[in-house]
Design a protein around this motif. Structure first.
Motif, mmCIF file in Angstrom:
data_model
loop_
_atom_site.group_PDB
_atom_site.id
_atom_site.type_symbol
_atom_site.label_atom_id
_atom_site.label_comp_id
_atom_site.label_asym_id
_atom_site.label_seq_id
_atom_site.Cartn_x
_atom_site.Cartn_y
_atom_site.Cartn_z
ATOM 1 N N UNK A 231 28.096 -13.685 29.501
ATOM 2 C CA UNK A 231 29.227 -12.853 29.934
ATOM 3 C C UNK A 231 29.235 -11.614 29.033
ATOM 4 N N UNK A 232 29.016 -10.434 29.653
ATOM 5 C CA UNK A 232 28.925 -9.178 28.899
ATOM 6 C C UNK A 232 30.025 -8.240 29.392
ATOM 7 N N UNK A 233 30.771 -7.695 28.420
ATOM 8 C CA UNK A 233 31.774 -6.687 28.800
ATOM 9 C C UNK A 233 31.494 -5.419 28.022
ATOM 10 N N UNK A 234 31.977 -4.300 28.571
ATOM 11 C CA UNK A 234 31.773 -2.978 27.936
ATOM 12 C C UNK A 234 33.065 -2.510 27.300
ATOM 13 N N UNK A 235 33.801 -3.457 26.725
ATOM 14 C CA UNK A 235 35.134 -3.146 26.221
ATOM 15 C C UNK A 235 35.156 -2.683 24.777
ATOM 16 N N UNK A 236 36.285 -2.911 24.141
ATOM 17 C CA UNK A 236 36.528 -2.386 22.803
ATOM 18 C C UNK A 236 35.882 -3.216 21.690
ATOM 19 N N UNK A 237 35.367 -4.431 22.019
ATOM 20 C CA UNK A 237 34.750 -5.265 20.997
ATOM 21 C C UNK A 237 35.777 -6.011 20.161
ATOM 22 N N UNK A 238 35.298 -6.906 19.364
ATOM 23 C CA UNK A 238 36.181 -7.716 18.522
ATOM 24 C C UNK A 238 35.562 -7.827 17.122
ATOM 25 N N UNK A 239 36.459 -7.953 16.145
ATOM 26 C CA UNK A 239 35.984 -8.158 14.782
ATOM 27 C C UNK A 239 35.575 -9.613 14.591
ATOM 28 N N UNK A 240 34.857 -9.892 13.503
ATOM 29 C CA UNK A 240 34.437 -11.268 13.221
ATOM 30 C C UNK A 240 35.634 -12.177 13.007
ATOM 31 N N UNK A 241 36.695 -11.610 12.372
ATOM 32 C CA UNK A 241 37.896 -12.418 12.142
ATOM 33 C C UNK A 241 38.552 -12.800 13.469
ATOM 34 N N UNK A 242 38.575 -11.848 14.422
ATOM 35 C CA UNK A 242 39.191 -12.099 15.722
ATOM 36 C C UNK A 242 38.401 -13.158 16.490
ATOM 37 N N UNK A 243 37.071 -13.038 16.419
ATOM 38 C CA UNK A 243 36.221 -14.028 17.103
ATOM 39 C C UNK A 243 36.485 -15.424 16.544
ATOM 40 N N UNK A 244 36.599 -15.506 15.205
ATOM 41 C CA UNK A 244 36.829 -16.798 14.560
ATOM 42 C C UNK A 244 38.169 -17.392 14.985
ATOM 43 N N UNK A 245 39.206 -16.506 15.105
ATOM 44 C CA UNK A 245 40.521 -16.979 15.550
ATOM 45 C C UNK A 245 40.462 -17.548 16.962
ATOM 46 N N UNK A 246 39.750 -16.846 17.867
ATOM 47 C CA UNK A 246 39.684 -17.303 19.257
ATOM 48 C C UNK A 246 38.905 -18.606 19.387
ATOM 49 N N UNK A 247 37.797 -18.730 18.631
ATOM 50 C CA UNK A 247 36.983 -19.945 18.711
ATOM 51 C C UNK A 247 37.748 -21.139 18.156
ATOM 52 N N UNK A 248 38.561 -20.893 17.116
ATOM 53 C CA UNK A 248 39.328 -21.978 16.499
ATOM 54 C C UNK A 248 40.663 -22.223 17.176
ATOM 55 N N UNK A 249 40.970 -21.478 18.276
ATOM 56 C CA UNK A 249 42.203 -21.698 19.026
ATOM 57 C C UNK A 249 43.426 -21.140 18.359
ATOM 58 N N UNK A 250 43.256 -20.062 17.532
ATOM 59 C CA UNK A 250 44.393 -19.489 16.807
ATOM 60 C C UNK A 250 44.898 -18.208 17.454
ATOM 61 N N UNK A 251 44.246 -17.760 18.535
ATOM 62 C CA UNK A 251 44.659 -16.518 19.183
ATOM 63 C C UNK A 251 45.838 -16.724 20.114
ATOM 64 N N UNK A 252 46.294 -15.631 20.768
ATOM 65 C CA UNK A 252 47.428 -15.662 21.694
ATOM 66 C C UNK A 252 46.956 -16.223 23.022
ATOM 67 N N UNK A 253 47.494 -17.380 23.434
ATOM 68 C CA UNK A 253 47.068 -18.037 24.669
ATOM 69 C C UNK A 253 48.135 -17.943 25.761
ATOM 70 N N UNK A 254 49.060 -16.967 25.654
ATOM 71 C CA UNK A 254 50.127 -16.843 26.648
ATOM 72 C C UNK A 254 49.687 -16.041 27.862
ATOM 73 N N UNK A 255 48.551 -15.331 27.769
ATOM 74 C CA UNK A 255 48.053 -14.560 28.900
ATOM 75 C C UNK A 255 47.160 -15.427 29.760
ATOM 76 N N UNK A 256 46.989 -15.040 31.065
ATOM 77 C CA UNK A 256 46.102 -15.767 31.961
ATOM 78 C C UNK A 256 46.560 -17.199 32.154
ATOM 79 N N UNK A 257 45.552 -18.094 32.223
ATOM 80 C CA UNK A 257 45.838 -19.521 32.389
ATOM 81 C C UNK A 257 46.049 -20.237 31.053
ATOM 82 N N UNK A 258 45.855 -19.485 29.970
ATOM 83 C CA UNK A 258 46.095 -20.080 28.655
ATOM 84 C C UNK A 258 44.971 -20.976 28.172
#
Length: 588
Positions: A514-541
């Motif tokens: 899955x490739x997007x041409x968006x704004x990108x993410x920092x390593x800290x942000x990626x780690x938060x999302x993989x560990x389930x620490x990000x905001x899950x209120x958008x979409x299907x959660x």
């Protein structure tokens, strides 16, 4: 039969108990007594033989040595008598003395002979005395080294009362008898040698040596002083006896003589046939053996005591720490919170108890954790019951909305409800958590369409797939969270692009990119999302953490997920999985 079986079990428990304490005691007794019994028996048997042989060899050596001493003494008498023979010896002077008629010459010869005989006596200390017997003289005994006892004033030497031990040509060796010399009370061995000097004329030489000095020469020990000695000629006639009146001199003696039953016999036979006996009283002979046996028994008892003490110490050293650990285990069964500091002063048992203490702490933690989870489980059950919605009611309500919208000509609402119903049906399906890649792509299209309707077609998502992999099984909700992440965390505007590529990889694997041409993410942000620490209120959660866990559950270490992101350029998520499920297929 039951009583016999019970009796058999009781005896079996006595011989081999079913407790560690009982078996340890039995084993310690066996390993303590068995070596002592086996080694003791073997040692006793061989040491008894060696000791018996040693004692016998010692006594036999003593009698052999004494026999050699007697033979040497008799041989010495023979050698000394050789000095007195005619032709080359003192016998020539004796012959001149016998033939001389001149008083002066006779006196000189007498003095010379007497002096020579005195020198012989002094040069041979073992010779007790000597004299010459001249039958043709009125005073037949002459040149005596010492005055004779009155009882031995011979008229004829041939009439003497000496008992012949053995005869060697002209040499007559007499058995032990009292000395013939005045002032000498000892027992002696004597030699009478006949010297022929004229036709039908002879003179005799008498020599004696102390026999008493040869007796008990090598038996000066306490037992040796009790040894009795016998001397027999070659015919077995007793010539000398220290066992009178049991075995008097002049009697016959045999090896199996009943008179010898109380004695241990040792004998030595000379080359001339006479025999020397050592008779050791059996009580004295066995006394040394008994002393050795007492020493052996004492050492064996001491060894047994030391072994029993060592076994007892080993029993206490092993059993008491185990008993202490057992006590702690029983205490733990009803007092989990109580701590103890058991010290056995043995490293192995201290390590064992330390392991038990660690295990106890973990068990206590697990008990608290289970109690907490059970409590939380009950709370979740209540929450589940409170928040549960009947899916049929929800579907029926959406169908009603779709029907009303179609009846009122609201086409957009009809399409929105239709897409939402499909998405909801796919998400809430209970039949299986495993779907095909084709089904997962279909659900992804519905999700994208729903998002485009919601955001007025702001997103451009392109899906490229290989038709050969459509039927490959895959866990539900793998593609959707990846695209959702690109929508909410990647794109800056509606002009961004998202490309989903699915194809076959080497070694029977499938890749998803899955490739997007968006704004990108920092390593800290990626780690938060993989560990389930990000905001899950958008979409299907459902986020990347969910995808990661699904891959771990169904593929284990065979799945791989890599996220590469460059700020202001975009993000690439790549998943490589086997074309076959390896995890919880039972959920399929």
């Amino acid at each position: 039969m039951d009583s016999m079986g019970a009796g058999s079990r009781r005896w079996r428990n006595v011989i081999w108990p079913d407790t560690l304490k009982g078996r340890l005691i039995i084993l310690l007794i066996v390993v303590s007594i068995t070596p002592i019994a086996l080694i003791g028996f073997t040692s006793y048997y061989w040491m008894y033989k060696v000791q018996l042989e040693k004692i016998s060899t010692n006594y036999q050596s003593l009698v052999d040595n004494e026999r050699e001493a007697v033979e040497k003494a008799l041989a010495n008498l023979s050698s000394v008598s050789q000095l007195l023979v005619v032709n080359g010896g003192l016998g020539d002077d004796v012959l001149d003395y016998l033939n001389s008629t001149e008083p002066v010459d006779k006196t000189d010869l007498f003095l010379r002979i007497d002096k020579s005989l005195t020198n012989i006596i002094y040069s041979n200390p073992s010779v007790n005395g000597l004299f010459l017997y001249l039958p043709e003289y009125e005073n037949a005994v002459q040149f005596e080294s010492s005055p004779l006892k009155p009882a031995f004033s011979f008229n004829r030497l041939e009439d003497h009362s000496f008992k012949l031990l053995y005869q060697a040509n002209l040499l007559s060796f007499n058995s032990p008898h009292p000395s013939v010399l005045k002032g000498h009370d000892e027992s002696v061995l004597s030699l009478i040698r006949k010297i022929d000097y004229r036709s039908n004329q002879s003179y005799y030489i008498y020599l004696e040596t102390r026999f008493g000095d040869l007796l008990h020469t090598f038996t000066n020990t306490l037992i040796g002083s009790q040894v009795k000695q016998l001397l027999t000629d070659k015919n077995g006639t007793v010539m000398f006896s220290e066992l009178t009146p049991e075995i008097p001199e002049g009697t016959q003696l045999s090896a199996n003589d009943a008179r010898l039953e109380a004695y241990k016999q040792f004998s030595a036979t000379s080359s001339q046939g006479w025999m020397l006996y050592f008779l050791v009283p059996l009580t004295s002979y066995e006394k040394e053996m008994n002393a050795w046996q007492i020493q052996f028994i004492g050492v064996a008892i001491l060894s047994l005591i030391v072994t029993v003490l060592a076994a007892s110490y080993i029993w206490r050293m092993v059993y008491r720490p185990l008993q202490g650990i057992n006590k702690e285990m029983k205490r733990f069964s009803y007092k989990q919170d109580e701590q103890s500091a058991l010290k056995t002063n043995l490293q192995e048992f201290d390590i064992l108890f330390s392991s038990f203490r660690t295990m106890r702490e973990k068990i206590v933690e697990l008990i608290y954790e289970v109690e907490y989870k059970e409590k939380r489980r009950g709370e979740l059950e209540v929450e589940k019951l409170m928040s549960q919605i009947n899916p049929h009611f929800l579907h029926n309500s959406l169908n009603t909305i779709q029907w009303l919208a179609r009846a009122n000509g609201q086409t957009e609402i009809v399409n929105l409800v239709k897409v939402f119903t499909r998405v909801l049906h796919y998400n809430m399906a209970k039949s299986s958590m495993i779907v095909t890649i084709q089904e997962e792509i279909g659900a992804l299209y519905d999700y994208i369409e729903l998002q485009n309707v919601r955001y007025d077609h702001r997103f451009n998502v392109k899906v490229e797939t290989d038709q050969e992999i459509n039927d490959i099984p895959i866990p539900r909700f793998v593609l959707q969270p990846l695209v959702e992440n690109a929508l909410y965390h990647g794109l800056l505007s509606e002009h961004g692009n998202i490309t989903v590529t699915i194809g076959k990889a080497a070694h029977n694997r499938v890749y998803i990119t899955v490739v997007d041409s968006g704004k990108g993410m920092s390593a800290e942000k990626i780690q938060e999302l993989v560990n389930g620490q990000g905001n899950r209120q958008s979409g299907l959660g459902i986020g990347l953490n969910y995808v990661k866990k699904m891959l771990e559950v169904y593929y284990g270490h065979n799945a791989e997920m890599v996220i590469e992101s460059i700020m202001d350029e975009g993000t690439t998520i790549t998943i490589v999985i086997p074309d076959q499920l390896t995890g919880r297929e039972a959920d399929a």
